[in-house]
Structure formats: structure tokens, C-alpha cells
Design a protein around this motif. Structure first.
Motif, PDB file in Angstrom:
ATOM      1  N   GLY A 123     -54.062 -46.916  -9.980  1.00  0.00           N
ATOM      2  CA  GLY A 123     -55.061 -47.028 -11.029  1.00  0.00           C
ATOM      3  C   GLY A 123     -54.489 -47.089 -12.442  1.00  0.00           C
ATOM      4  N   SER A 124     -53.170 -47.036 -12.572  1.00  0.00           N
ATOM      5  CA  SER A 124     -52.546 -47.098 -13.896  1.00  0.00           C
ATOM      6  C   SER A 124     -52.009 -48.501 -14.153  1.00  0.00           C
ATOM      7  N   LEU A 125     -51.467 -48.707 -15.342  1.00  0.00           N
ATOM      8  CA  LEU A 125     -50.853 -49.995 -15.684  1.00  0.00           C
ATOM      9  C   LEU A 125     -49.576 -50.253 -14.883  1.00  0.00           C
ATOM     10  N   ALA A 126     -49.064 -49.217 -14.230  1.00  0.00           N
ATOM     11  CA  ALA A 126     -47.853 -49.365 -13.428  1.00  0.00           C
ATOM     12  C   ALA A 126     -48.155 -49.443 -11.932  1.00  0.00           C
ATOM     13  N   GLU A 127     -49.433 -49.606 -11.581  1.00  0.00           N
ATOM     14  CA  GLU A 127     -49.777 -49.709 -10.165  1.00  0.00           C
ATOM     15  C   GLU A 127     -49.052 -50.908  -9.561  1.00  0.00           C
ATOM     16  N   GLY A 128     -48.378 -50.691  -8.436  1.00  0.00           N
ATOM     17  CA  GLY A 128     -47.634 -51.746  -7.760  1.00  0.00           C
ATOM     18  C   GLY A 128     -46.224 -51.945  -8.290  1.00  0.00           C
ATOM     19  N   ALA A 129     -45.852 -51.218  -9.330  1.00  0.00           N
ATOM     20  CA  ALA A 129     -44.501 -51.362  -9.894  1.00  0.00           C
ATOM     21  C   ALA A 129     -43.469 -50.694  -8.987  1.00  0.00           C
TER      22      ALA A 129
ATOM     23  N   SER B  98     -35.090 -48.867 -18.617  1.00  0.00           N
ATOM     24  CA  SER B  98     -35.799 -50.085 -19.004  1.00  0.00           C
ATOM     25  C   SER B  98     -37.038 -50.260 -18.142  1.00  0.00           C
ATOM     26  N   ILE B  99     -37.935 -51.116 -18.651  1.00  0.00           N
ATOM     27  CA  ILE B  99     -39.093 -51.522 -17.860  1.00  0.00           C
ATOM     28  C   ILE B  99     -39.189 -53.040 -17.910  1.00  0.00           C
ATOM     29  N   GLN B 100     -39.778 -53.598 -16.883  1.00  0.00           N
ATOM     30  CA  GLN B 100     -40.049 -55.028 -16.852  1.00  0.00           C
ATOM     31  C   GLN B 100     -41.562 -55.180 -16.834  1.00  0.00           C
ATOM     32  N   LEU B 101     -42.070 -55.879 -17.821  1.00  0.00           N
ATOM     33  CA  LEU B 101     -43.504 -56.078 -17.926  1.00  0.00           C
ATOM     34  C   LEU B 101     -43.945 -57.254 -17.067  1.00  0.00           C
ATOM     35  N   ALA B 102     -45.169 -57.179 -16.591  1.00  0.00           N
ATOM     36  CA  ALA B 102     -45.748 -58.300 -15.845  1.00  0.00           C
ATOM     37  C   ALA B 102     -46.075 -59.406 -16.837  1.00  0.00           C
TER      38      ALA B 102
ATOM     39  N   GLY C 178     -49.741 -50.144 -23.181  1.00  0.00           N
ATOM     40  CA  GLY C 178     -50.951 -50.841 -22.751  1.00  0.00           C
ATOM     41  C   GLY C 178     -50.733 -52.110 -21.942  1.00  0.00           C
ATOM     42  N   ARG C 179     -49.486 -52.487 -21.705  1.00  0.00           N
ATOM     43  CA  ARG C 179     -49.198 -53.707 -20.928  1.00  0.00           C
ATOM     44  C   ARG C 179     -48.854 -53.331 -19.490  1.00  0.00           C
ATOM     45  N   ARG C 180     -49.167 -54.242 -18.564  1.00  0.00           N
ATOM     46  CA  ARG C 180     -48.881 -53.999 -17.140  1.00  0.00           C
ATOM     47  C   ARG C 180     -47.376 -53.998 -16.889  1.00  0.00           C
ATOM     48  N   VAL C 181     -46.964 -53.140 -15.984  1.00  0.00           N
ATOM     49  CA  VAL C 181     -45.543 -52.958 -15.676  1.00  0.00           C
ATOM     50  C   VAL C 181     -45.266 -53.419 -14.256  1.00  0.00           C
ATOM     51  N   ARG C 182     -44.168 -54.129 -14.095  1.00  0.00           N
ATOM     52  CA  ARG C 182     -43.765 -54.625 -12.784  1.00  0.00           C
ATOM     53  C   ARG C 182     -42.629 -53.778 -12.188  1.00  0.00           C
ATOM     54  N   ARG C 183     -41.734 -53.281 -13.050  1.00  0.00           N
ATOM     55  CA  ARG C 183     -40.525 -52.614 -12.566  1.00  0.00           C
ATOM     56  C   ARG C 183     -40.023 -51.631 -13.610  1.00  0.00           C
ATOM     57  N   ALA C 184     -39.372 -50.561 -13.152  1.00  0.00           N
ATOM     58  CA  ALA C 184     -38.742 -49.597 -14.054  1.00  0.00           C
ATOM     59  C   ALA C 184     -37.365 -49.252 -13.510  1.00  0.00           C
ATOM     60  N   LYS C 185     -36.385 -49.168 -14.414  1.00  0.00           N
ATOM     61  CA  LYS C 185     -35.036 -48.771 -14.018  1.00  0.00           C
ATOM     62  C   LYS C 185     -34.789 -47.366 -14.556  1.00  0.00           C
TER      63      LYS C 185
ATOM     64  N   GLY D 297     -43.278 -34.697  -8.866  1.00  0.00           N
ATOM     65  CA  GLY D 297     -43.095 -34.270 -10.260  1.00  0.00           C
ATOM     66  C   GLY D 297     -42.212 -35.245 -11.023  1.00  0.00           C
ATOM     67  N   ILE D 298     -41.168 -35.707 -10.378  1.00  0.00           N
ATOM     68  CA  ILE D 298     -40.264 -36.680 -11.001  1.00  0.00           C
ATOM     69  C   ILE D 298     -40.995 -38.004 -11.214  1.00  0.00           C
ATOM     70  N   ALA D 299     -41.768 -38.431 -10.217  1.00  0.00           N
ATOM     71  CA  ALA D 299     -42.520 -39.684 -10.331  1.00  0.00           C
ATOM     72  C   ALA D 299     -43.549 -39.598 -11.460  1.00  0.00           C
ATOM     73  N   GLU D 300     -44.188 -38.454 -11.631  1.00  0.00           N
ATOM     74  CA  GLU D 300     -45.143 -38.283 -12.726  1.00  0.00           C
ATOM     75  C   GLU D 300     -44.452 -38.371 -14.083  1.00  0.00           C
ATOM     76  N   ALA D 301     -43.249 -37.793 -14.188  1.00  0.00           N
ATOM     77  CA  ALA D 301     -42.485 -37.877 -15.440  1.00  0.00           C
ATOM     78  C   ALA D 301     -42.088 -39.318 -15.734  1.00  0.00           C
ATOM     79  N   ILE D 302     -41.699 -40.053 -14.696  1.00  0.00           N
ATOM     80  CA  ILE D 302     -41.341 -41.466 -14.867  1.00  0.00           C
ATOM     81  C   ILE D 302     -42.565 -42.260 -15.315  1.00  0.00           C
ATOM     82  N   LEU D 303     -43.700 -42.024 -14.670  1.00  0.00           N
ATOM     83  CA  LEU D 303     -44.927 -42.744 -15.022  1.00  0.00           C
ATOM     84  C   LEU D 303     -45.312 -42.476 -16.471  1.00  0.00           C
ATOM     85  N   ASP D 304     -45.209 -41.243 -16.906  1.00  0.00           N
ATOM     86  CA  ASP D 304     -45.543 -40.896 -18.283  1.00  0.00           C
ATOM     87  C   ASP D 304     -44.663 -41.682 -19.260  1.00  0.00           C
ATOM     88  N   ALA D 305     -43.357 -41.709 -19.000  1.00  0.00           N
ATOM     89  CA  ALA D 305     -42.428 -42.441 -19.881  1.00  0.00           C
ATOM     90  C   ALA D 305     -42.692 -43.947 -19.828  1.00  0.00           C
ATOM     91  N   VAL D 306     -42.976 -44.475 -18.640  1.00  0.00           N
ATOM     92  CA  VAL D 306     -43.249 -45.906 -18.477  1.00  0.00           C
ATOM     93  C   VAL D 306     -44.500 -46.297 -19.257  1.00  0.00           C
TER      94      VAL D 306
END
Length: 130
Positions: free
Chosen positions: A51-57, A106-110, A20-27, A5-14
Motif C-alpha cells: 500500500g506504499s509507494l514502494a509496494e513491489g520494490a 540508493s533508490i531506483q524510481l519507477a 512521493g514518487r513510486r520506487v522500484r528498487r533500493a540498495k 524492524g529492519i524492513a520498516e526502517a528501510i521503508l521509512d528512509a526510502v
């Protein structure tokens, strides 16, 4: 696992911040009362982000302490252990404040693999050459 549930909330915010840009990292700052660990949240995040833009982040987790107030002696303290006893008298009759926050800091974009335009002539001036 409550981490999903927490990971889903993080993904939504990310995803909202990435726009629409790929994400590498989230703090993320998570309160101690959420009782999450970085390995557990990263495992859950990897599954929900498939399958999302944050896959592998990766999620960098910062635990925010909870404020403890002892009902016996009135002592206050902060701790990342939400089950701590009073540091002054050892009492277990403790009230807590805070420690349940979940904040995407914060997020770090690819890096882009392709930037449209002519790399030899395009200097980023949308008006074009003078």
C-alpha cells in the motif's frame, strides 16, 4: 523476525528519499552483525511496503563486514560471519567493531507513465516559447 524492524526502517528512509514518487528498487548496506539475508529482508519488505509507494520494490542487500580483533593474539581481520574465530590462532575470544550499520545507498524510481504538458511543443523550458 527482526527483519521486520529492519524492513520498516528501510521503508521509512526510502519514502523520505522518494518524495512521493513510486520506487522500484533500493540498495541497502547492512552490517554483518544485523544477520540479515536478501531473501528474508525482501520478504519482510514486501509485507511492510504493501500500500506504499514502494509496494513491489526489491531490496538489493550488500553485507558490510565486521572487524574482528582477537584478544589472544591481537590479530585483526574482517568477516561477514560475526561468529568467526581468529583466522591466525583459532581463538574464540574476539572483540568486534562495526558491522551494525544500516545505510540506504540508493533508490531506483519507477518511470512515470504520464508526464504533464504537450509532448510536441513542451521542451522543458518553464519560461515558455520565446
Amino acid at each position: 523476525m527482526h527483519e521486520f524492524g529492519i524492513a520498516e526502517a528501510i521503508l521509512d528512509a526510502v519514502e523520505r528519499r522518494a518524495d512521493g514518487r513510486r520506487v522500484r528498487r533500493a540498495k541497502v548496506h547492512a552490517g554483518a552483525l544485523l544477520r540479515v539475508t536478501e531473501p528474508a529482508i525482501n520478504q519482510a519488505f514486501a509485507l511492510v511496503a504493501e500500500g506504499s509507494l514502494a509496494e513491489g520494490a526489491r531490496v538489493d542487500l550488500v553485507i558490510v563486514p565486521v572487524r574482528l580483533i582477537c584478544r589472544s593474539c591481537g590479530q585483526t581481520a574482517t568477516s561477514v560471519d560475526p561468529f568467526a574465530t581468529c583466522f591466525e590462532c583459532g581463538g574464540a575470544d574476539i572483540d568486534t567493531e562495526g558491522g551494525d550499520d544500516l545505510v540506504l545507498e540508493s533508490i531506483q524510481l519507477a518511470e512515470a507513465t504520464h508526464v504533464p504538458g504537450n509532448s510536441r511543443r513542451d521542451r522543458g523550458d518553464p519560461a515558455g516559447p520565446s
